[in-house]
Design a protein around this motif. Structure first.
Motif, PDB file in Angstrom:
ATOM      1  N   ILE A 143       0.542  10.950   9.538  1.00  0.00           N
ATOM      2  CA  ILE A 143       0.132  10.640  10.913  1.00  0.00           C
ATOM      3  C   ILE A 143      -0.957   9.580  10.890  1.00  0.00           C
ATOM      4  CG2 ILE A 143      -1.038  11.554  12.958  1.00  0.00           C
ATOM      5  CD1 ILE A 143       0.354  14.189  12.449  1.00  0.00           C
ATOM      6  N   PHE A 144      -1.890   9.752   9.937  1.00  0.00           N
ATOM      7  CA  PHE A 144      -3.008   8.819   9.848  1.00  0.00           C
ATOM      8  C   PHE A 144      -2.530   7.397   9.552  1.00  0.00           C
ATOM      9  CE2 PHE A 144      -5.946   6.723   6.790  1.00  0.00           C
ATOM     10  CZ  PHE A 144      -6.900   6.330   7.705  1.00  0.00           C
ATOM     11  N   TRP A 145      -1.733   7.262   8.502  1.00  0.00           N
ATOM     12  CA  TRP A 145      -1.475   5.868   8.126  1.00  0.00           C
ATOM     13  C   TRP A 145      -0.211   5.291   8.730  1.00  0.00           C
ATOM     14  CZ3 TRP A 145       2.046   3.355   4.891  1.00  0.00           C
ATOM     15  CH2 TRP A 145       2.894   4.174   4.136  1.00  0.00           C
ATOM     16  N   ARG A 146       0.668   6.141   9.280  1.00  0.00           N
ATOM     17  CA  ARG A 146       1.868   5.626   9.939  1.00  0.00           C
ATOM     18  C   ARG A 146       1.667   5.440  11.439  1.00  0.00           C
ATOM     19  NH1 ARG A 146       5.805   3.254   6.849  1.00  0.00           N
ATOM     20  NH2 ARG A 146       6.785   4.714   5.435  1.00  0.00           N
ATOM     21  N   ILE A 147       0.775   6.240  12.030  1.00  0.00           N
ATOM     22  CA  ILE A 147       0.623   6.180  13.493  1.00  0.00           C
ATOM     23  C   ILE A 147      -0.750   5.656  13.897  1.00  0.00           C
ATOM     24  CG2 ILE A 147       0.631   7.536  15.629  1.00  0.00           C
ATOM     25  CD1 ILE A 147       2.577   9.443  14.211  1.00  0.00           C
ATOM     26  N   ILE A 148      -1.803   6.346  13.414  1.00  0.00           N
ATOM     27  CA  ILE A 148      -3.159   6.004  13.869  1.00  0.00           C
ATOM     28  C   ILE A 148      -3.575   4.611  13.399  1.00  0.00           C
ATOM     29  CG2 ILE A 148      -5.591   6.652  13.739  1.00  0.00           C
ATOM     30  CD1 ILE A 148      -4.074   8.527  15.455  1.00  0.00           C
ATOM     31  N   LEU A 149      -3.376   4.326  12.121  1.00  0.00           N
ATOM     32  CA  LEU A 149      -3.801   3.014  11.621  1.00  0.00           C
ATOM     33  C   LEU A 149      -3.113   1.850  12.345  1.00  0.00           C
ATOM     34  CD1 LEU A 149      -4.486   2.966   7.784  1.00  0.00           C
ATOM     35  CD2 LEU A 149      -6.059   2.986   9.710  1.00  0.00           C
ATOM     36  N   PRO A 150      -1.760   1.857  12.463  1.00  0.00           N
ATOM     37  CA  PRO A 150      -1.133   0.740  13.182  1.00  0.00           C
ATOM     38  C   PRO A 150      -1.597   0.633  14.635  1.00  0.00           C
ATOM     39  CG  PRO A 150       0.499   1.967  11.941  1.00  0.00           C
ATOM     40  CD  PRO A 150      -0.758   2.745  11.846  1.00  0.00           C
ATOM     41  N   LEU A 151      -1.822   1.787  15.276  1.00  0.00           N
ATOM     42  CA  LEU A 151      -2.257   1.738  16.678  1.00  0.00           C
ATOM     43  C   LEU A 151      -3.692   1.234  16.818  1.00  0.00           C
ATOM     44  CD1 LEU A 151      -0.706   4.966  18.260  1.00  0.00           C
ATOM     45  CD2 LEU A 151      -0.068   2.595  18.668  1.00  0.00           C
ATOM     46  N   SER A 152      -4.495   1.401  15.767  1.00  0.00           N
ATOM     47  CA  SER A 152      -5.889   0.940  15.846  1.00  0.00           C
ATOM     48  C   SER A 152      -6.040  -0.485  15.342  1.00  0.00           C
ATOM     49  CB  SER A 152      -6.799   1.847  15.013  1.00  0.00           C
ATOM     50  OG  SER A 152      -6.471   3.175  15.187  1.00  0.00           O
ATOM     51  N   ALA A 153      -4.931  -1.157  15.121  1.00  0.00           N
ATOM     52  CA  ALA A 153      -4.985  -2.494  14.516  1.00  0.00           C
ATOM     53  C   ALA A 153      -6.011  -3.438  15.163  1.00  0.00           C
ATOM     54  CB  ALA A 153      -3.602  -3.119  14.506  1.00  0.00           C
TER      55      ALA A 153
ATOM     56  N   ALA B  75     -14.802  -4.858  -0.989  1.00  0.00           N
ATOM     57  CA  ALA B  75     -15.703  -4.138  -0.088  1.00  0.00           C
ATOM     58  C   ALA B  75     -15.051  -3.963   1.277  1.00  0.00           C
ATOM     59  CB  ALA B  75     -17.034  -4.881   0.042  1.00  0.00           C
ATOM     60  N   THR B  76     -14.331  -4.994   1.741  1.00  0.00           N
ATOM     61  CA  THR B  76     -13.699  -4.895   3.051  1.00  0.00           C
ATOM     62  C   THR B  76     -12.584  -3.849   3.043  1.00  0.00           C
ATOM     63  OG1 THR B  76     -14.188  -7.216   3.424  1.00  0.00           O
ATOM     64  CG2 THR B  76     -12.557  -6.214   4.860  1.00  0.00           C
ATOM     65  N   VAL B  77     -11.747  -3.877   2.005  1.00  0.00           N
ATOM     66  CA  VAL B  77     -10.632  -2.913   1.941  1.00  0.00           C
ATOM     67  C   VAL B  77     -11.166  -1.485   1.853  1.00  0.00           C
ATOM     68  CG1 VAL B  77      -8.734  -2.103   0.496  1.00  0.00           C
ATOM     69  CG2 VAL B  77      -8.984  -4.536   0.963  1.00  0.00           C
ATOM     70  N   ILE B  78     -12.122  -1.272   0.945  1.00  0.00           N
ATOM     71  CA  ILE B  78     -12.676   0.082   0.785  1.00  0.00           C
ATOM     72  C   ILE B  78     -13.333   0.545   2.072  1.00  0.00           C
ATOM     73  CG2 ILE B  78     -14.445   1.432  -0.401  1.00  0.00           C
ATOM     74  CD1 ILE B  78     -13.844  -0.161  -2.905  1.00  0.00           C
ATOM     75  N   MET B  79     -14.108  -0.352   2.677  1.00  0.00           N
ATOM     76  CA  MET B  79     -14.812   0.016   3.902  1.00  0.00           C
ATOM     77  C   MET B  79     -13.824   0.371   5.010  1.00  0.00           C
ATOM     78  SD  MET B  79     -17.267  -2.399   6.112  1.00  0.00           S
ATOM     79  CE  MET B  79     -17.339  -2.166   7.865  1.00  0.00           C
ATOM     80  N   LEU B  80     -12.774  -0.427   5.148  1.00  0.00           N
ATOM     81  CA  LEU B  80     -11.801  -0.162   6.215  1.00  0.00           C
ATOM     82  C   LEU B  80     -11.134   1.190   5.996  1.00  0.00           C
ATOM     83  CD1 LEU B  80     -10.072  -3.601   6.817  1.00  0.00           C
ATOM     84  CD2 LEU B  80     -11.718  -2.417   8.259  1.00  0.00           C
ATOM     85  N   LEU B  81     -10.731   1.465   4.756  1.00  0.00           N
ATOM     86  CA  LEU B  81     -10.021   2.714   4.477  1.00  0.00           C
ATOM     87  C   LEU B  81     -10.942   3.914   4.722  1.00  0.00           C
ATOM     88  CD1 LEU B  81      -7.360   3.888   3.469  1.00  0.00           C
ATOM     89  CD2 LEU B  81      -8.356   3.952   1.182  1.00  0.00           C
ATOM     90  N   VAL B  82     -12.116   3.877   4.086  1.00  0.00           N
ATOM     91  CA  VAL B  82     -13.034   5.014   4.164  1.00  0.00           C
ATOM     92  C   VAL B  82     -13.516   5.236   5.597  1.00  0.00           C
ATOM     93  CG1 VAL B  82     -15.308   5.774   3.434  1.00  0.00           C
ATOM     94  CG2 VAL B  82     -13.742   4.827   1.765  1.00  0.00           C
ATOM     95  N   ASN B  83     -13.868   4.149   6.268  1.00  0.00           N
ATOM     96  CA  ASN B  83     -14.370   4.280   7.633  1.00  0.00           C
ATOM     97  C   ASN B  83     -13.298   4.729   8.609  1.00  0.00           C
ATOM     98  OD1 ASN B  83     -16.789   3.443   6.710  1.00  0.00           O
ATOM     99  ND2 ASN B  83     -16.948   1.621   7.970  1.00  0.00           N
ATOM    100  N   SER B  84     -12.066   4.249   8.422  1.00  0.00           N
ATOM    101  CA  SER B  84     -11.036   4.649   9.376  1.00  0.00           C
ATOM    102  C   SER B  84     -10.639   6.110   9.150  1.00  0.00           C
ATOM    103  CB  SER B  84      -9.819   3.730   9.285  1.00  0.00           C
ATOM    104  OG  SER B  84      -9.289   3.767   7.993  1.00  0.00           O
ATOM    105  N   MET B  85     -10.695   6.579   7.899  1.00  0.00           N
ATOM    106  CA  MET B  85     -10.428   7.996   7.651  1.00  0.00           C
ATOM    107  C   MET B  85     -11.472   8.861   8.352  1.00  0.00           C
ATOM    108  SD  MET B  85      -9.368   7.884   3.638  1.00  0.00           S
ATOM    109  CE  MET B  85      -9.646   9.618   3.321  1.00  0.00           C
TER     110      MET B  85
ATOM    111  N   LEU C 248       0.813  -1.211   0.000  1.00  0.00           N
ATOM    112  CA  LEU C 248       0.000   0.000   0.000  1.00  0.00           C
ATOM    113  C   LEU C 248       0.845   1.259   0.000  1.00  0.00           C
ATOM    114  CD1 LEU C 248      -2.801  -1.006   2.512  1.00  0.00           C
ATOM    115  CD2 LEU C 248      -3.002  -0.704   0.062  1.00  0.00           C
ATOM    116  N   SER C 249       2.098   1.101   0.422  1.00  0.00           N
ATOM    117  CA  SER C 249       2.966   2.257   0.628  1.00  0.00           C
ATOM    118  C   SER C 249       2.987   3.263  -0.540  1.00  0.00           C
ATOM    119  CB  SER C 249       4.363   1.735   0.928  1.00  0.00           C
ATOM    120  OG  SER C 249       5.083   2.656   1.586  1.00  0.00           O
ATOM    121  N   PRO C 250       3.237   2.804  -1.781  1.00  0.00           N
ATOM    122  CA  PRO C 250       3.242   3.783  -2.872  1.00  0.00           C
ATOM    123  C   PRO C 250       1.901   4.471  -3.058  1.00  0.00           C
ATOM    124  CG  PRO C 250       3.614   1.537  -3.678  1.00  0.00           C
ATOM    125  CD  PRO C 250       3.591   1.466  -2.214  1.00  0.00           C
TER     126      PRO C 250
END
Lengths: 322, 350
Positions: free
Chosen positions: B257-267, B157-167, A5-7
């Motif tokens: 911040i969102f995808w390097r910090i928040i996402l991993p912490l909300s795993a 659907a799962t990938v899109i939902m996870l991305l959109v909802n977590s944003m 996903l990185s890129p």
């Protein structure tokens, strides 16, 4: 996964960084919200408004511009009945059959399901071995798809099925279960209880485990009988959870469709046709597609659901306040 | 066996079983039979041949008739044990059956045809798994197509939902902007109106977007679930703001911040939501039923449902297909039971 996903993430970063420089950090929140709000608006919010427009227009065109305004006519068609208790006297007899079927179904299904869920939760809350395993046993049908649930039981109940074999072995005659109106309905209730009970068991078990042990120990000291400690301790302390479970079960049960549709197709006749199936049949399955009538019926259903959800929020609050 | 009984009857305190314990275990055993029994029966039945499935009363385990290749005949012939009459005790192969009489031959002596009353013969059978029920799915039906459709819908659907909802959850939990409460109220509001009561307008919108009869028509409308936003927001609130401030000091962009910090912490919360989303999408039925009307776009669930009408009596394929449809969910459940249970209990719905 992240490395793939990185890129992509880096590409998204470029416009967002520009926005951040232009509007500042706090207002960037809208950029994060945007995709979700667009989807929400299109597929959750807009439909609610459009549903009302559909209900007030007639014809079998799906495009709103081609639909003549008919006012409350759709609701009047649904409500045209000389005796609401007897669907045969109604213009849309299938609608009222579906309504009464749903009322009966909800009453029986919720009653039996919550009853058995409570019993199962009480059993699982005892000092038993392998509790995790048994919890899984009762829970796993929740995960099965409605079609799979329907086929599992259809296979058991079919003419040459294992249930009929058992009956014949015990000296009874075999029976065409799903051809009989009453039995088809009964088995629909059973199948629905079987499939969803585990979920409510889980919530009730969590509620039971939250009751402090020392309350029971104190009751034991006072020589309270098990029955007495059940009615005087367990039930009152569990009642907030029970209320939530009851309302949740009602909300789900009113929307019964999928497993019963795959199980009986709504038949025999209309014996297992429920509200959602009426909407589906009127709007999507048959010709002409009476979208207005379907929308009107779904608005009536939505009213019931909003009422139940309000009840749920109230029950939740009571639960939190203790 | 004695060990098992001893294990089962030991109570936790090490004391004796009283009648309530017996009642408890009776209930549990009954529970196993009623909850597991039907699924085990389904799996066993799916390995039976069509002929064995038609048999009444049915047998517990799958059997297949033994066959033999005889010189001069192209197809293998079914073997029978003769139980009475002239040829009692011999094992013969059947050529054909005419009324109540079967024409049979001895595999050792294929020239002489013997006539045997059909009540005097018993089929020779052995335990055998009819794997052809499963392999036949791939040969005779578009099974791979349905499998692909279901998998594609579920994954996308799962990938899109996870991305959109977590944003959205990130925005609602970590920013203080004007209108935040309004957005939150809208999210709660839509929780009240399930998809089932807005089917007609949803159909129109999907059609206008040109997504009718396309897998995207199933994927996109379900992506913005209020449940997902809610679950993730509640979790993200617990992540301390200081971490964000520290990252901002280091000149990290908000997206980073969102995808390097928040996402991993909300795993953990994301994992729970992912499992739920996979289950919802895989088992989804009503909306795909409305959107997808062409067979080549069917999901497994739709295919199963339409085949049970079409094939009617061909249970062997149907049962095998049912087993394959429930298999992914069964595997997920076996490995992730705990997460699923807590996930479902905390979101209050499936």
């Amino acid at each position: 996964m992240l490395s793939i996903l990185s890129p992509i993430m880096r590409i998204i970063e470029i416009p967002l960084q520009a926005l951040q420089r232009r509007f500042g950090i706090q207002r960037l929140a809208w950029a994060f919200l945007l995709p979700n709000l667009v989807l929400f608006g299109l597929f959750a919010f807009l439909p609610i408004i459009l549903n009302v427009i559909y209900a007030l227009t007639g014809g079998d065109n799906v495009l709103l511009g081609d639909r003549p305004f008919v006012g409350m006519q759709n609701f009047q068609t649904l409500g045209a009945c000389s005796n609401y208790l007897d669907p045969n006297t109604c213009t849309k007899d299938l609608f009222w059959r579906a309504v009464w079927n749903t009322v009966w179904f909800v009453t029986l299904q919720v009653g039996f399901m919550v009853g058995f869920a409570l019993l199962t939760a009480l059993v699982l809350n005892r000092d038993i071995r392998a509790r995790g395993f048994f919890r899984g046993v009762f829970f796993f049908p929740v995960l099965l798809s409605p079609v799979v649930v329907a086929l599992i039981w259809k296979w058991i109940l079919q003419r040459n099925g294992v249930l009929n074999a058992g009956l014949e072995a015990m000296g009874y005659d075999s029976f065409a279960w799903l051809v009989d109106r009453g039995w088809a309905f009964t088995w629909s209730v059973f199948l629905s209880v079987w499939a969803h009970m585990g979920f409510y068991t889980l919530i009730l078990l969590a509620g039971l485990q939250a009751i402090p042990r020392d309350v029971y120990e104190a009751a034991l000291m006072d020589r309270a009988s098990p029955w007495r400690s059940f009615t005087k301790i367990t039930l009152p302390l569990l009642s907030p959870t029970l209320l939530v479970v009851l309302v949740l079960a009602l909300i789900k049960s009113v929307q019964v469709f999928e497993e019963v549709f795959a199980f009986t197709g709504g038949g025999p006749g209309s014996a297992t046709t429920f509200m959602i199936q009426f909407i589906y049949q009127t709007g999507f399955a048959g010709a002409p597609r009476l979208f207005g009538l379907a929308a009107a019926a779904s608005i009536l259903l939505a009213l019931v659901l909003v009422l139940l959800t309000a009840l749920q929020l109230w029950a939740n609050r009571r639960n939190v306040d203790g | 066996m004695g060990k098992i009984v001893e294990f089962m009857t030991r109570t936790r305190g090490g004391g004796k079983m009283d009648w309530t314990d017996w009642l408890t275990y009776c209930y549990l055993v009954l529970g196993i039979l009623l909850m597991f029994g039907p699924v085990i029966w389904l799996v066993l039945s799916s390995f039976k041949t069509e002929a064995d499935l038609q048999r009444f009363p049915p047998r517990f385990l799958p059997y297949a008739q033994e066959t033999v290749m005889v010189d001069g005949y192209e197809d293998p012939l079914p073997l029978f044990q003769i139980t009475a009459g002239e040829y009692e005790g011999r094992t013969l192969a059947q050529l054909r059956r005419v009324g109540l009489v079967a024409q049979m031959i001895d595999p050792a002596d294929p020239e002489t045809r013997l006539r045997v009353d059909i009540s005097n013969r018993e089929p020779l059978e052995h335990l055998s798994l009819a794997v052809e029920n499963y392999t036949g799915l791939f040969e005779r039906f578009n099974f791979l197509r349905f499998l692909w459709n279901s998998t594609f819908i579920t994954v996308m659907a799962t990938v899109i939902m996870l991305l959109v909802n977590s944003m959205a959850a990130f925005a609602l939990s970590k920013y203080k902007f004007r209108g935040r409460m309004t957005v939150l109220a809208i999210v709660i509001g839509t929780l009240m109106i399930p998809q089932t009561v807005v089917l007609v307008p949803l159909f129109l919108i999907t059609q206008q977007l040109g997504m009718l009869n396309s897998l995207w028509g199933v994927i996109i409308p379900g992506a913005a679930t209020p449940t997902g936003v809610f679950l993730l927001r509640q979790y993200m609130i617990t992540i301390p703001d200081e971490i964000l401030d520290a990252a901002r000091m280091d000149k990290a962009s908000e997206w980073k911040i969102f995808w390097r910090i928040i996402l991993p912490l909300s795993a953990p919360a994301i994992a729970v939501l992912a499992i739920l989303a996979i289950m919802w999408r895989w088992n989804d039925f009503l909306w795909p039923l409305i959107v997808l009307s062409q067979t080549e776009n069917f999901t497994l669930q739709l295919a199963l449902n339409s085949f049970q009408g079409e094939l009617n009596t061909e249970w062997s394929s149907l049962l095998a297909m049912t087993v394959l449809t429930l298999l992914p969910i069964a595997l997920v459940f076996m490995f992730l039971q705990k997460y699923i249970a807590t996930g479902i209990a905390s979101t209050g719905g499936k």
